[in-house]
Write a protein that holds these residues in place. Structure first.
Motif, short mmCIF file in Angstrom:
data_model
loop_
_atom_site.label_atom_id
_atom_site.label_comp_id
_atom_site.label_asym_id
_atom_site.label_seq_id
_atom_site.Cartn_x
_atom_site.Cartn_y
_atom_site.Cartn_z
N VAL A 1 -4.38 -6.79 19.73
CA VAL A 1 -4.69 -7.72 18.65
C VAL A 1 -3.97 -9.03 18.91
O VAL A 1 -2.89 -9.04 19.51
CB VAL A 1 -4.30 -7.11 17.28
CG1 VAL A 1 -2.81 -6.88 17.20
CG2 VAL A 1 -4.80 -7.96 16.13
N GLN A 2 -4.55 -10.11 18.45
CA GLN A 2 -3.90 -11.41 18.58
C GLN A 2 -2.82 -11.57 17.52
O GLN A 2 -2.89 -10.96 16.43
CB GLN A 2 -4.93 -12.52 18.45
CG GLN A 2 -5.84 -12.64 19.66
CD GLN A 2 -6.71 -13.89 19.59
OE1 GLN A 2 -7.01 -14.38 18.50
NE2 GLN A 2 -7.11 -14.40 20.74
N GLY B 1 -2.92 -11.17 13.53
CA GLY B 1 -3.93 -10.18 13.16
C GLY B 1 -3.33 -8.96 12.49
O GLY B 1 -2.13 -8.91 12.20
N SER B 2 -4.19 -7.98 12.26
CA SER B 2 -3.79 -6.76 11.54
C SER B 2 -4.27 -5.53 12.29
O SER B 2 -5.28 -5.56 13.00
CB SER B 2 -4.39 -6.75 10.13
OG SER B 2 -3.93 -7.83 9.37
N ASN C 1 0.22 -6.22 9.02
CA ASN C 1 -0.38 -7.54 8.89
C ASN C 1 0.52 -8.59 9.52
O ASN C 1 1.70 -8.35 9.77
CB ASN C 1 -0.61 -7.87 7.41
CG ASN C 1 -1.55 -6.91 6.73
OD1 ASN C 1 -2.47 -6.37 7.34
ND2 ASN C 1 -1.33 -6.66 5.45
N SER C 2 -0.05 -9.75 9.74
CA SER C 2 0.70 -10.87 10.33
C SER C 2 1.47 -10.43 11.57
O SER C 2 2.67 -10.72 11.71
CB SER C 2 1.66 -11.46 9.28
OG SER C 2 0.95 -11.89 8.14
#
Length: 114
Positions: free
Chosen positions: A10-11, A14-15, A81-82
């Protein structure tokens, strides 16, 4: 037995949602936790939850990660998250019942790209 899944690439920002399913144990009696092992690093605590819902988080997870469980499904979840590149690592699910039992599952790899 514990089986974790849900990792991936994931970038940053992202989550991901990790899941861990238990079998062969009285799940509701266990404190369930998540640990992370980054490349070349020791395994470190991320979050934990007990059956009544009380949670505990590592400082770098607080506010970004949410640990939850469903005792009927014998499952525990980690909503992340984040995400940051420093969150990269293999995430392990752990179940502890006092001094009676301590179970570890195979990890799931989370890679956060910058």
């Amino acid at each position: 037995q514990l089986q974790a899944f849900g990792g991936g690439l994931v970038q940053a920002g992202g989550s991901l949602r990790l899941s861990c399913v238990a079998s062969g144990m009285m799940f509701h009696l266990y404190r369930m936790g998540w640990y992370r092992q980054a490349p070349g690093q020791q395994r470190e605590f991320v979050a934990s939850i007990i059956s009544r819902g009380d949670t505990n988080y590592a400082p770098n997870a607080k506010g970004r990660f949410t640990n939850s469980r469903d005792d009927r499904k014998k499952s525990v979840y980690l909503q992340m998250n984040s995400l940051k590149p420093e969150d990269t690592g293999v995430y392990y699910c752990n179940g502890v019942r006092g001094t009676i039992a301590d179970h570890w599952g195979e990890g799931t790899l989370v890679t956060v790209s910058s």
